[in-house]
Design a protein around this motif. Structure first.
Motif, PDB file in Angstrom:
ATOM      1  N   ARG A   1       0.999  -1.042  -0.166  1.00 26.37           N
ATOM      2  CA  ARG A   1       0.153   0.172  -0.162  1.00 26.37           C
ATOM      3  C   ARG A   1       0.926   1.294   0.071  1.00 26.37           C
ATOM      4  N   LEU A   2       0.629   2.857  -0.695  1.00 28.98           N
ATOM      5  CA  LEU A   2       1.258   3.847  -0.811  1.00 28.98           C
ATOM      6  C   LEU A   2       0.447   4.613  -0.185  1.00 28.98           C
ATOM      7  N   ASP A   3       1.275   5.071   1.176  1.00 26.85           N
ATOM      8  CA  ASP A   3       0.435   6.259   1.934  1.00 26.85           C
ATOM      9  C   ASP A   3       1.043   7.726   0.367  1.00 26.85           C
ATOM     10  N   ASP A   4       0.012   8.053   0.182  1.00 23.80           N
ATOM     11  CA  ASP A   4      -0.133   9.670  -1.135  1.00 23.80           C
ATOM     12  C   ASP A   4      -0.095  10.658  -0.221  1.00 23.80           C
ATOM     13  N   LYS A   5       0.257  10.820   0.646  1.00 24.91           N
ATOM     14  CA  LYS A   5       0.731  12.339   1.142  1.00 24.91           C
ATOM     15  C   LYS A   5       2.007  12.188   1.261  1.00 24.91           C
ATOM     16  N   SER A   6       2.037  13.823   0.824  1.00 24.85           N
ATOM     17  CA  SER A   6       2.941  14.587   0.498  1.00 24.85           C
ATOM     18  C   SER A   6       3.797  15.201   1.657  1.00 24.85           C
ATOM     19  N   LEU A   7       4.429  15.096   2.682  1.00 22.01           N
ATOM     20  CA  LEU A   7       5.008  16.276   3.745  1.00 22.01           C
ATOM     21  C   LEU A   7       6.331  17.107   3.334  1.00 22.01           C
ATOM     22  N   THR A   8       5.976  18.434   3.467  1.00 22.13           N
ATOM     23  CA  THR A   8       7.070  19.073   2.886  1.00 22.13           C
ATOM     24  C   THR A   8       8.757  18.745   3.874  1.00 22.13           C
ATOM     25  N   SER A   9       8.526  18.721   4.884  1.00 20.38           N
ATOM     26  CA  SER A   9       9.919  17.882   4.695  1.00 20.38           C
ATOM     27  C   SER A   9      10.565  17.362   4.249  1.00 20.38           C
ATOM     28  N   TRP A  10       9.995  15.990   4.493  1.00 21.65           N
ATOM     29  CA  TRP A  10      10.293  15.021   3.771  1.00 21.65           C
ATOM     30  C   TRP A  10      10.609  15.322   1.983  1.00 21.65           C
ATOM     31  N   ASN A  11       9.540  16.312   1.216  1.00 20.98           N
ATOM     32  CA  ASN A  11      10.220  16.293   0.257  1.00 20.98           C
ATOM     33  C   ASN A  11      11.015  17.129  -0.254  1.00 20.98           C
ATOM     34  N   ALA A  12      11.219  18.216   1.028  1.00 24.26           N
ATOM     35  CA  ALA A  12      12.373  18.777   0.692  1.00 24.26           C
ATOM     36  C   ALA A  12      14.040  18.020   0.902  1.00 24.26           C
ATOM     37  N   LEU A  13      13.831  17.217   1.778  1.00 23.93           N
ATOM     38  CA  LEU A  13      14.974  16.170   1.665  1.00 23.93           C
ATOM     39  C   LEU A  13      15.382  14.833   0.499  1.00 23.93           C
ATOM     40  N   LEU A  67       8.848  23.227  12.311  1.00 21.96           N
ATOM     41  CA  LEU A  67      10.658  23.441  11.951  1.00 21.96           C
ATOM     42  C   LEU A  67      11.262  22.758  11.125  1.00 21.96           C
ATOM     43  N   GLU A  68      10.609  21.609  11.218  1.00 18.81           N
ATOM     44  CA  GLU A  68      11.485  20.816  10.185  1.00 18.81           C
ATOM     45  C   GLU A  68      11.180  20.504   8.264  1.00 18.81           C
ATOM     46  N   ASP A  69       9.880  21.070   8.035  1.00 21.53           N
ATOM     47  CA  ASP A  69       9.181  22.035   7.240  1.00 21.53           C
ATOM     48  C   ASP A  69      10.266  23.220   6.527  1.00 21.53           C
ATOM     49  N   TYR A  70      10.116  23.826   7.573  1.00 18.95           N
ATOM     50  CA  TYR A  70      11.016  25.245   6.815  1.00 18.95           C
ATOM     51  C   TYR A  70      12.427  25.410   6.686  1.00 18.95           C
ATOM     52  N   ALA A  71      13.052  23.835   8.283  1.00 18.53           N
ATOM     53  CA  ALA A  71      14.507  23.568   8.002  1.00 18.53           C
ATOM     54  C   ALA A  71      14.379  23.075   6.632  1.00 18.53           C
ATOM     55  N   THR A  72      14.623  22.147   6.994  1.00 21.49           N
ATOM     56  CA  THR A  72      14.754  21.389   5.091  1.00 21.49           C
ATOM     57  C   THR A  72      14.621  21.594   4.490  1.00 21.49           C
ATOM     58  N   VAL A  73      13.376  23.058   3.675  1.00 20.99           N
ATOM     59  CA  VAL A  73      13.281  23.604   2.471  1.00 20.99           C
ATOM     60  C   VAL A  73      14.098  24.453   2.325  1.00 20.99           C
ATOM     61  N   ILE A  74      14.933  26.065   3.731  1.00 22.81           N
ATOM     62  CA  ILE A  74      15.311  26.579   3.175  1.00 22.81           C
ATOM     63  C   ILE A  74      17.231  25.555   2.602  1.00 22.81           C
ATOM     64  N   VAL A 119      14.269  17.349 -12.113  1.00 21.82           N
ATOM     65  CA  VAL A 119      13.027  16.496 -11.240  1.00 21.82           C
ATOM     66  C   VAL A 119      12.926  17.342  -9.944  1.00 21.82           C
ATOM     67  N   ALA A 120      13.582  18.361  -9.724  1.00 21.81           N
ATOM     68  CA  ALA A 120      14.660  18.958  -8.835  1.00 21.81           C
ATOM     69  C   ALA A 120      13.521  20.346  -8.606  1.00 21.81           C
ATOM     70  N   LEU A 121      13.721  20.736  -9.852  1.00 22.88           N
ATOM     71  CA  LEU A 121      13.389  21.937 -10.355  1.00 22.88           C
ATOM     72  C   LEU A 121      11.963  22.072  -9.936  1.00 22.88           C
ATOM     73  N   LYS A 122      11.210  21.088 -10.208  1.00 20.03           N
ATOM     74  CA  LYS A 122       9.643  20.754 -10.920  1.00 20.03           C
ATOM     75  C   LYS A 122       9.423  20.215  -9.375  1.00 20.03           C
ATOM     76  N   ASN A 123       9.964  19.677  -8.467  1.00 24.10           N
ATOM     77  CA  ASN A 123       9.324  19.506  -7.057  1.00 24.10           C
ATOM     78  C   ASN A 123       9.341  20.946  -6.017  1.00 24.10           C
ATOM     79  N   ALA A 124       9.934  21.678  -6.904  1.00 21.06           N
ATOM     80  CA  ALA A 124      10.495  22.861  -5.925  1.00 21.06           C
ATOM     81  C   ALA A 124      10.045  23.853  -6.530  1.00 21.06           C
ATOM     82  N   ARG A 125       9.222  24.188  -7.262  1.00 21.25           N
ATOM     83  CA  ARG A 125       8.276  24.555  -8.124  1.00 21.25           C
ATOM     84  C   ARG A 125       6.718  23.919  -7.169  1.00 21.25           C
TER      85      ARG A 125
END
Length: 683
Positions: free
Chosen positions: A415-427, A481-488, A447-453
């Protein structure tokens, strides 16, 4: 097609989290964590059951099947408690608080996490997985305790809540500490006692990859010229890539192995592991040029694109450990394991060579006559021992993988967990950027630019903050904070490969937002939750690095880098103070502070600002990236720049490279090799 009918449906049916929806048809009257649920508990004066897990958690499924799907258990829970289900990935703030409470009570933690609390959320008792009988007994005793002697329950809660609050305290360290290489060396010397130099990872089992630990130790081994640590890192990386923890057919790593040789994992595949491991193997390839590391990166990224990427460029969270076997039962590892008979039928005459390559023998045997593929030898050694060329072996392995993949794709998928978490996306975004830096494959940057957008267009809020979760077109939950730290962190890196200043500008804007909403002036640390969030029983700091580095350690590293770009002395002062606050903790627990040690390495050795100006700036930076240089950052422009670090360095007819340390610069040069000669990697 007729929809299935269910005997029970509870409040979780209104949620979007795959984990919560898995429990929507339990006979337990589950609720989500919200104001209404907490108000209901107070109104009915019932204890809370706070049950925390995530969708790919094997033991969470076991406890659901044994207890939460059972009507006898449900009656005890419904009659005496208000039961709350929490997805730890959506609400890491709640998970932190109650995990801390359970660890204080029992000395251990894990998922499923089950905590009993007063109606106001203060915990009184808890644990992890419970068999049905034990669960009923515990709940009955606790319900009676609260009905008959509520003061005792309140007394427990007072003590435990005080313990939870105190456990996250961090002191402002007033001492002027001179950071030293000696501290690094002492820390690593103490750490060595816990390292498995023969098989990699930590001593014993289970074994977690811990990418940030290995990333720091790789850096340390080069800068401190420590061959023992360098060998240890390469042993770890090789055995992880050869092991069953790495999916030899489709790519991607599972969370951890249950044994010492990296063979049998808990089979769930998490986005956060794979993002960080792509970064790690990319950096290791820069240093070693080891073909296995390159193959590991490429195969993992193929898995990410095949299984965990949405059409919007977002990355999904995880794949479950369990899947349906031939008999229609949910079984851990059913999708990934093979019987000898199956493999013989699929591979025919190639089976003998295949069985030696992937160890279809006692070394690769799992249980119930199932095998999980595991390698023992480097391709060059294997080819030599079996008297075939590397080219022939590569062709064979590709054919085997293709044949097995075709068969596997006919099986029921996990089974797929299809939610997208900002911090994990940034990693994962950072993983793609690191892969692009190392291998110069333009697809990785696309791929990186598409995800960043995606992050900017969907997860950035009107007031300049971030949302934490995204699913079905909706952004939900205020960012942590994990979302901000990883995206930055990821956006700083994205600037360094694109030289597009909007990524660096956005990183600075998010940093300033974090100062406004997360920063604690007393300690100079950042809280995990925003001051816009509804308060829990305490507001915590995340300090210790774990499978993912602590959000405070990532922020401290970010501030260090941004202080260079923007000549911002306040950023540098805060970064240094944050490191000073934890400085006395690192020596005896390197594994819990490895990202702080990464920052310490920046302070105790030369740290290089490499500024490149001119039409060939990106090409020059690519030439640098053929080398492993952990103690540097890039700035650059092909025209004009607004960044303070690039002041007076607008592009002209020729491309010039400036190499600087603490504002002192060498004369600009045109040749990359000449610029490289100015850079000293060792301490």
């Amino acid at each position: 097609m007729q929809k299935p009918s269910y005997k029970y449906t509870n409040e979780l049916i209104k949620e979007t989290s795959p984990y919560l929806l898995q429990h929507a048809h339990n006979p337990v009257n589950w609720h989500a964590w919200n104001k209404e649920t907490l108000a209901l508990a107070k109104k009915e004066n019932k204890l809370l059951i706070i049950s925390i897990g995530y969708s790919s958690c094997h033991w969470c499924h076991v406890m659901e099947h044994e207890s939460f799907e059972d009507e006898e258990v449900a009656k005890v829970m419904n009659d005496n408690f208000i039961s709350i289900k929490v997805d730890r990935e959506e609400r890491p703030d709640i998970d932190q608080v109650y995990m801390n409470a359970v660890q204080l009570m029992t000395g251990r933690g894990g998922w499923p996490l089950n905590c009993i609390a007063l109606p106001d959320g203060r915990p009184i008792w808890g644990g992890t997985y419970f068999p049905k009988k034990n669960w009923i007994n515990a709940l009955t005793q606790l319900a009676n305790l609260y009905k008959e002697t509520p003061n005792k329950a309140i007394e427990y809660a007072d003590k435990l809540t005080e313990g939870v609050k105190n456990s996250s305290l961090i002191q402002f360290n007033n001492n002027d500490i001179p950071f030293s290489v000696t501290k690094l060396k002492t820390t690593v010397a103490n750490w060595k006692k816990h390292l498995d130099t023969k098989l990699g990872g930590s001593n014993g089992a289970p074994k977690f990859p811990m990418p940030n630990n290995l990333s720091f130790l790789l850096r340390y081994s080069i800068q401190a010229k420590d061959s023992e640590i360098k060998n240890y890192v390469n042993t770890s990386l090789t055995n992880m890539a050869f092991g069953g923890i790495f999916d030899q057919i489709e790519g991607g790593f599972s969370r951890y192995s249950t044994d010492q040789k990296w063979h049998i994992p808990h089979f769930e595949k998490m986005l956060y592991d794979n993002g960080q491991l792509v970064s790690l193997y990319s950096k290791a390839f820069q240093e070693t040029k080891n073909k296995t590391y390159k193959n590991t990166v490429y195969k993992t990224l193929q898995f990410i694109e095949d299984e965990l990427t949405s059409t919007e460029g977002a990355f999904y969270s995880s794949l479950d450990a369990d899947s349906l076997n031939k008999d229609g039962k949910l079984v851990e590892g059913a999708y990934y394991s093979w019987t000898k008979e199956e493999l013989q039928a699929i591979l025919g005459n190639d089976f003998k060579l295949f069985s030696e390559y992937y160890n279809i023998n006692s070394y690769g045997l799992w249980e119930h006559q199932n095998y999980v593929l595991i390698r023992k030898e480097d391709d060059k050694i294997f080819a030599k021992n079996h008297q075939i060329t590397i080219t022939e072996l590569d062709k064979k392995v590709a054919e085997w993988d293709y044949k097995l993949l075709k068969i596997r794709q006919k099986r029921a998928k996990p089974r797929l967990d299809d939610k997208s978490l900002t911090s994990w996306n940034a990693l994962m975004l950072k993983g793609y950027i690191d892969a692009y830096q190392t291998f110069n494959n333009p697809h990785f940057l696309e791929v990186a630019l598409k995800n960043a957008r995606f992050i900017v267009s969907k997860q950035l809020t009107v007031d300049g903050g971030l949302n934490h979760s995204y699913k079905n077109g909706k952004s939900t939950i205020n960012g942590y904070l994990e979302d901000y730290a990883t995206v930055i962190d990821a956006f700083i890196d994205l600037y360094q490969v694109t030289l597009d200043e909007k990524w660096l500008t956005t990183a600075k804007q998010l940093t300033d937002y974090a100062f406004d909403h997360f920063f604690d002036e007393k300690t100079h640390m950042f809280y995990f939750t925003s001051n816009n969030d509804t308060a829990l029983i305490t507001r915590k700091f995340e300090i210790e690095d774990n499978v993912i580095p602590a959000s405070n350690s990532i922020m401290a590293n970010n501030l260090f880098k941004l202080s260079h770009y923007y000549s911002n002395s306040y950023y540098l002062k805060v970064s240094k103070q944050m490191l000073t606050n934890v400085y006395n903790k690192v020596e005896n627990y390197g594994g819990g502070y490895s990202n702080w040690l990464n920052l310490l390495s920046n302070y105790v050795g030369s740290y290089y600002e490499i500024a490149v100006s001119g039409s060939q700036a990106k090409e020059k930076i690519k030439e640098f990236n053929a080398n492993y240089i952990p103690n540097k950052l890039f700035a650059g422009t092909t025209s004009k720049s607004t960044i303070p670090l690039m002041e007076g360095r607008d592009a002209n007819d020729e491309t010039l490279i400036y190499v600087c340390v603490d504002g002192a610069c060498q004369l600009p040069v045109k040749d990359t090799n000449k610029a490289l000669s100015f850079i000293k990697i060792t301490f």
